[in-house]
Design a protein around this motif. Structure first.
Motif, PDB file in Angstrom:
ATOM      1  N   GLY A 191      33.240  41.457  28.727  1.00 38.80           N
ATOM      2  CA  GLY A 191      34.449  40.657  28.782  1.00 38.80           C
ATOM      3  C   GLY A 191      34.818  40.130  27.409  1.00 38.80           C
ATOM      4  O   GLY A 191      34.065  40.289  26.437  1.00 38.80           O
ATOM      5  N   THR A 192      35.986  39.518  27.316  1.00 37.84           N
ATOM      6  CA  THR A 192      36.465  38.902  26.073  1.00 37.84           C
ATOM      7  C   THR A 192      36.391  37.395  26.236  1.00 37.84           C
ATOM      8  O   THR A 192      37.074  36.810  27.082  1.00 37.84           O
ATOM      9  N   PHE A 193      35.558  36.785  25.413  1.00 36.81           N
ATOM     10  CA  PHE A 193      35.320  35.346  25.495  1.00 36.81           C
ATOM     11  C   PHE A 193      35.898  34.695  24.242  1.00 36.81           C
ATOM     12  O   PHE A 193      35.431  34.942  23.124  1.00 36.81           O
ATOM     13  N   HIS A 194      36.923  33.878  24.419  1.00 30.36           N
ATOM     14  CA  HIS A 194      37.595  33.257  23.287  1.00 30.36           C
ATOM     15  C   HIS A 194      36.809  32.055  22.785  1.00 30.36           C
ATOM     16  O   HIS A 194      36.106  31.380  23.540  1.00 30.36           O
ATOM     17  N   VAL A 195      36.949  31.815  21.491  1.00 31.77           N
ATOM     18  CA  VAL A 195      36.329  30.660  20.857  1.00 31.77           C
ATOM     19  C   VAL A 195      37.348  30.024  19.918  1.00 31.77           C
ATOM     20  O   VAL A 195      38.140  30.718  19.291  1.00 31.77           O
ATOM     21  N   VAL A 196      37.326  28.700  19.835  1.00 29.47           N
ATOM     22  CA  VAL A 196      38.146  27.974  18.875  1.00 29.47           C
ATOM     23  C   VAL A 196      37.226  27.538  17.748  1.00 29.47           C
ATOM     24  O   VAL A 196      36.392  26.644  17.915  1.00 29.47           O
ATOM     25  N   ASN A 207      14.631  32.102  16.083  1.00 27.47           N
ATOM     26  CA  ASN A 207      13.995  32.875  17.152  1.00 27.47           C
ATOM     27  C   ASN A 207      14.936  33.171  18.316  1.00 27.47           C
ATOM     28  O   ASN A 207      14.493  33.334  19.451  1.00 27.47           O
ATOM     29  N   VAL A 208      16.221  33.231  18.062  1.00 24.30           N
ATOM     30  CA  VAL A 208      17.207  33.475  19.113  1.00 24.30           C
ATOM     31  C   VAL A 208      17.984  34.754  18.804  1.00 24.30           C
ATOM     32  O   VAL A 208      18.436  34.964  17.671  1.00 24.30           O
ATOM     33  N   THR A 209      18.133  35.596  19.803  1.00 24.09           N
ATOM     34  CA  THR A 209      18.959  36.796  19.720  1.00 24.09           C
ATOM     35  C   THR A 209      20.189  36.612  20.608  1.00 24.09           C
ATOM     36  O   THR A 209      20.062  36.241  21.781  1.00 24.09           O
ATOM     37  N   VAL A 210      21.360  36.855  20.047  1.00 24.31           N
ATOM     38  CA  VAL A 210      22.602  36.875  20.820  1.00 24.31           C
ATOM     39  C   VAL A 210      22.970  38.341  21.005  1.00 24.31           C
ATOM     40  O   VAL A 210      23.165  39.063  20.018  1.00 24.31           O
ATOM     41  N   ARG A 211      23.062  38.779  22.239  1.00 22.06           N
ATOM     42  CA  ARG A 211      23.196  40.216  22.503  1.00 22.06           C
ATOM     43  C   ARG A 211      24.237  40.472  23.569  1.00 22.06           C
ATOM     44  O   ARG A 211      24.296  39.774  24.582  1.00 22.06           O
ATOM     45  N   GLY A 212      25.053  41.472  23.337  1.00 20.85           N
ATOM     46  CA  GLY A 212      26.003  41.911  24.343  1.00 20.85           C
ATOM     47  C   GLY A 212      25.439  43.043  25.164  1.00 20.85           C
ATOM     48  O   GLY A 212      24.334  43.542  24.921  1.00 20.85           O
ATOM     49  N   VAL A 213      26.214  43.478  26.153  1.00 21.22           N
ATOM     50  CA  VAL A 213      25.786  44.610  26.967  1.00 21.22           C
ATOM     51  C   VAL A 213      26.184  45.931  26.320  1.00 21.22           C
ATOM     52  O   VAL A 213      25.559  46.960  26.561  1.00 21.22           O
ATOM     53  N   HIS A 214      27.245  45.890  25.490  1.00 20.04           N
ATOM     54  CA  HIS A 214      27.686  47.065  24.738  1.00 20.04           C
ATOM     55  C   HIS A 214      28.660  46.563  23.676  1.00 20.04           C
ATOM     56  O   HIS A 214      29.424  45.619  23.916  1.00 20.04           O
ATOM     57  N   ARG A 215      28.627  47.190  22.521  1.00 17.93           N
ATOM     58  CA  ARG A 215      29.452  46.712  21.421  1.00 17.93           C
ATOM     59  C   ARG A 215      30.938  46.654  21.784  1.00 17.93           C
ATOM     60  O   ARG A 215      31.661  45.755  21.353  1.00 17.93           O
ATOM     61  N   ASP A 216      31.405  47.602  22.545  1.00 18.52           N
ATOM     62  CA  ASP A 216      32.826  47.647  22.884  1.00 18.52           C
ATOM     63  C   ASP A 216      33.176  46.831  24.118  1.00 18.52           C
ATOM     64  O   ASP A 216      34.368  46.724  24.468  1.00 18.52           O
ATOM     65  N   LEU A 217      32.184  46.266  24.793  1.00 18.92           N
ATOM     66  CA  LEU A 217      32.444  45.568  26.058  1.00 18.92           C
ATOM     67  C   LEU A 217      32.245  44.066  25.968  1.00 18.92           C
ATOM     68  O   LEU A 217      32.898  43.313  26.694  1.00 18.92           O
ATOM     69  N   SER A 218      31.335  43.605  25.132  1.00 15.50           N
ATOM     70  CA  SER A 218      31.064  42.170  24.987  1.00 15.50           C
ATOM     71  C   SER A 218      31.748  41.677  23.721  1.00 15.50           C
ATOM     72  O   SER A 218      31.365  42.060  22.612  1.00 15.50           O
ATOM     73  N   ILE A 219      32.757  40.810  23.881  1.00 16.16           N
ATOM     74  CA  ILE A 219      33.643  40.456  22.762  1.00 16.16           C
ATOM     75  C   ILE A 219      33.741  38.942  22.632  1.00 16.16           C
ATOM     76  O   ILE A 219      34.032  38.248  23.617  1.00 16.16           O
ATOM     77  N   LEU A 220      33.507  38.448  21.417  1.00 19.53           N
ATOM     78  CA  LEU A 220      33.809  37.066  21.071  1.00 19.53           C
ATOM     79  C   LEU A 220      35.037  37.093  20.168  1.00 19.53           C
ATOM     80  O   LEU A 220      35.017  37.723  19.114  1.00 19.53           O
ATOM     81  N   LYS A 221      36.106  36.401  20.597  1.00 18.98           N
ATOM     82  CA  LYS A 221      37.378  36.509  19.896  1.00 18.98           C
ATOM     83  C   LYS A 221      37.924  35.132  19.566  1.00 18.98           C
ATOM     84  O   LYS A 221      37.962  34.239  20.424  1.00 18.98           O
ATOM     85  N   ILE A 222      38.351  34.983  18.304  1.00 17.74           N
ATOM     86  CA  ILE A 222      38.976  33.738  17.887  1.00 17.74           C
ATOM     87  C   ILE A 222      40.252  33.521  18.706  1.00 17.74           C
ATOM     88  O   ILE A 222      41.084  34.427  18.812  1.00 17.74           O
ATOM     89  N   HIS A 223      40.401  32.323  19.274  1.00 19.55           N
ATOM     90  CA  HIS A 223      41.585  32.053  20.087  1.00 19.55           C
ATOM     91  C   HIS A 223      42.815  31.899  19.200  1.00 19.55           C
ATOM     92  O   HIS A 223      42.736  31.408  18.068  1.00 19.55           O
TER      93      HIS A 223
END
Length: 773
Positions: A191-196, A207-223
């Protein structure tokens, strides 16, 4: 359809979807969500009151398995007591929950939204504050605590969702929770998850990994409402050393629809990652759409940046030029590999630098950099950002290998920087393919495939260079812009410096279509530094105006086995290769110890550039290869005499240089009477019979003749010095078509009162002035 053993839904597959959706998926598994849950409410049909849909028993059984799979320590007996809720809000108001129980939610905000999980019920504890993800306060005074396996959580379990403008709080809560567990994995679902974003937005945790399910499917997008912003993921303040941070399988999108008004560093620079100082960072398999100063900036060690796609997109971008380095990485033992960088929609400007790294033992290899002003910039460690991890001064062991670069100004750029101690090197630059497209004109610095930064009033360079190896690189200019100016002309490989440099091994490189200098070595005027111990071997120069220029304060140079090629005679006579190797040894009398041997010229008919084969010290300021200064050329080898044999036949010419002897057919030895060489033979046109005459006097150093077919560099022509010219000799140093050129002596300087028209028609012969010894 009856499912076989291989295609049935296993508990492990359910977990890959997150425990959040386990029960909902189970419903689909046993007959579809509608038939599984029936037409009544979930509480009536599923949650264990004994009435309603007969599928409830199957859902419960699978849910029990999920709970057991999800948390080691949840016993089968406890799993059988699990209760169920549509979502977190429903769980919080359940009045029959007891301490020690387990609740499975089917969603966070609503059933099936992917945010469900398994929770253990316990008494409220001091310090266990509700965070909206790992801990929820229940209406009955108890707390529900998220049960996790392998320290893995889902963003949706902390409240993240696609439909809201800002997921920053939920990402930060997830990172904070994992930090309390001493590390783990935050999954960004599809999905596309917006961030401000703000000046400093999300604080990184070790010691933290931030991981998506697939590069083209997990999206962090500036609002689109964000406006100017600084850093999305950033280090804590006060700074501390971070460790083991990874981002994988995600897209991060700057959102070209977000209107920005500034690109000021540190306040509105739009940097996705400011890593601060730390160890073992990983950026892997990311796609980043950027329009800011940095994608990643950090003083990090032992870190890896690989398999990413980084796009600079300036669509509808309102600002003018600002400095950019997609990656700015300082530290040691870092590895940048197999990434793709490119820019698009360059309506305003071309982004500045693709990769900039400094420090020790870092490798940058197999990357593709397209559409930047500069490709890859390497410097020694400055440590000016470091408060915690201060490196040893200098830069040693860095390698830039097998990258593909298309840029408009520089391919690979070395900056010695200004360090009080230490040195820069060894450095290896090998196997890179560089194209300079010159699409952006008016650079502050001249173009170069591989270059070293010269000191400017703004950038002081003092760090000495040691042991730079540049080999097997391919450098091509898309447009051949002709100027062999040492400073402003294009260059293939260029050391125009003001720092000490020792040990340059430049070999087996190919430089194509360069209208300036192929390889240029020069210490800036006024500097007392030197370039020493240089080997230029096995390089190939194709259609390069001036292949090698070795200039001021350069000594101990080997130039051997190089190939000089020009495939065609250019219509504009000045565009052609006139010299293969240029020095100004007579002007720079401290230059010493050159060996120029075994090089080859292979050019189109009519292109005959100068190649130094013997000493012209007394007549040519562009040469000056004195044996007394250790200058060894093809026909200028140490020894008391150099003996030439007579021409094998009357139609062949031989040139006798100063210091050489020739045995004439009568057996006697002869040498030149004056400093000029003497050429024995008969000068005729290509037909072998017609005399060669002057067609046009162009300048004292350049004549157009009727037929230069049989002329070649290093020959001496006899001029009519009694009537027309002030010199008797025109020493040929380049032949281009029917234009001959010299840089020696007075050349074809006319007698006073003689016009160019009077010179035309004068017959040329060879100058032969020998004396018997």
């Amino acid at each position: 359809m009856k499912r076989g053993l291989d295609d049935r839904m296993t508990r492990r597959k359910l977990l890959t979807l997150g425990a959040a959706g386990a029960a909902a998926v189970t419903g689909a598994w046993i007959g579809g969500s509608d038939s599984a849950l029936g037409s009544g409410g979930v509480a009536n049909s599923v949650y264990g009151n004994g009435s309603g849909n007969g599928n409830a028993t199957g859902i419960r059984r699978v849910a029990e398995e999920v709970v057991q799979e999800y948390a080691v320590g949840v016993t089968a007996q406890l799993a059988k007591r699990a209760m169920f809720a549509d979502h977190v809000a429903a769980m919080k108001i359940m009045d029959d929950l007891e301490e020690g129980g387990v609740v499975v939610t089917l969603g966070y905000y609503e059933r099936g939204d992917g945010g469900g999980g398994a929770y253990s019920i316990s008494a409220a504890m001091a310090g266990a504050a509700e965070d909206g993800g790992s801990v929820h306060n229940l209406q009955n005074g108890l707390q529900a605590k998220l049960i996790v396996k392998d320290n893995t959580i889902d963003l949706k379990q902390f409240g993240g969702r696609e439909s809201i403008p800002d997921n920053v709080p939920y990402i930060q809560k997830g990172l904070n929770y994992l930090d309390s567990l001493n590390g783990g994995y935050l999954i960004i679902p599809q999905g596309t998850f917006h961030v401000v974003a703000k000046n400093r937005t999300i604080i990184l945790k070790s010691n933290v990994t931030v991981r998506g399910v697939h590069r083209d499917l997990s999206i962090l997008k500036i609002h689109g409402s964000t406006g100017n912003w600084g850093e999305l993921f950033t280090h804590p303040v006060p700074n501390k050393v971070l460790r083991n941070i990874a981002f994988k399988q995600l897209t991060l999108d700057c959102n070209v629809d977000n209107a920005v008004t500034s690109s000021a560093a540190w306040t509105s620079h739009r940097t996705f990652f400011n890593g601060g100082e730390g160890f073992n960072y990983i950026l892997e398999n990311l796609k980043v759409i950027a329009n800011g100063v940095w994608v990643f900036r950090g003083d990090v060690n032992n870190s890896t940046f690989r398999d990413c796609e980084i796009v600079y997109d300036f669509d509808r971008f309102p600002l003018g030029w600002f400095d950019i380095s997609a990656l700015w990485i300082a530290g040691e033992n870092n590895h940048i590999a197999n990434n793709l960088f490119y820019s698009r929609n360059r309506t305003t400007f071309t982004p500045e630098t693709c990769i900039e790294f400094q420090g020790h033992n870092s490798h940058c290899n197999d990357n593709i950099c397209l559409g930047f002003t500069n490709g890859i910039l390497v410097t020694p460690s400055t440590s000016y950002d470091n408060n915690l991890l201060v490196l040893e001064p200098g830069g040693r062991g860095c390698k830039v290998c097998n990258n593909t670069i298309e840029s408009s100004n520089k391919g690979i750029f070395l900056w010695p920087m200004n360090l009080p101690e230490g040195h820069f090197g060894p450095v290896t630059i090998a196997g890179n393919s560089i194209v300079i497209n010159d699409m952006q004109q008016g650079h502050a610095e001249p173009n170069a495939g591989i270059d070293v930064k010269l000191q400017t009033p703004t950038w002081v360079q003092t760090t000495p260079i040691r042991n730079v190896t540049i080999h097997d690189n391919y450098i091509e200019y898309r447009t051949r812009s002709v100027s062999d100016s040492l400073y402003s002309g294009d260059a293939g490989i260029k050391f125009y410096i003001n720092v000490e440099a020792t040990g340059l091994d430049i070999r087996h490189n190919t430089i194509v279509n360069c209208g300036g200098n192929g390889i240029a070595l020069h210490v800036d005027t006024g500097s007392t530094s030197w370039i020493r111990q240089v080997a230029l071997t096995g390089n190939v120069f194709k259609n390069t105006k001036l292949p090698i220029w070795v200039n001021r304060n350069v000594s101990r140079v080997l130039i051997q086995g190089n190939l000089f090629q020009q495939y065609e005679l250019y219509t504009a006579e000045p565009d052609n290769m006139k010299q293969t190797i240029k020095t100004l040894n007579n002007s720079h009398t401290s230059n010493a110890d050159y060996q120029i041997k075994d090089n080859e010229i292979s050019c189109a008919p009519g292109v005959k550039p100068y190649y130094p084969i013997y000493d012209l010290s007394d007549i040519d300021n562009n040469s000056g290869y004195k044996l007394s200064r250790g200058m060894v050329l093809e026909q200028n080898t140490p020894g008391s005499s150099m003996l030439l044999e007579p021409p094998p036949s009357p139609g062949v010419t031989t040139t006798v240089a100063k210091g050489q002897y020739i045995r004439r057919l009568d057996g006697k030895l002869y040498k030149t009477k004056f400093n000029y060489p003497s050429t024995i033979g008969s000068l005729k046109a290509g037909d072998g019979t017609t005399n060669v005459t002057i067609v046009r006097w162009i300048s004292s150093s350049k004549l157009e003749v009727s037929d230069a077919s049989n002329m070649k560099p290093n020959e001496a022509l006899a001029l009519d010095w009694r009537n027309l010219f002030k010199s008797a000799v025109f020493y040929v140093q380049a032949v281009t078509g029917n234009v001959i050129e010299t840089y020696a002596g007075q050349g074809a300087l006319r007698q006073d009162g003689v016009t160019p028209e009077q010179v035309a028609g004068s017959v040329l012969g060879y100058y032969t002035d020998l004396v018997e010894v």
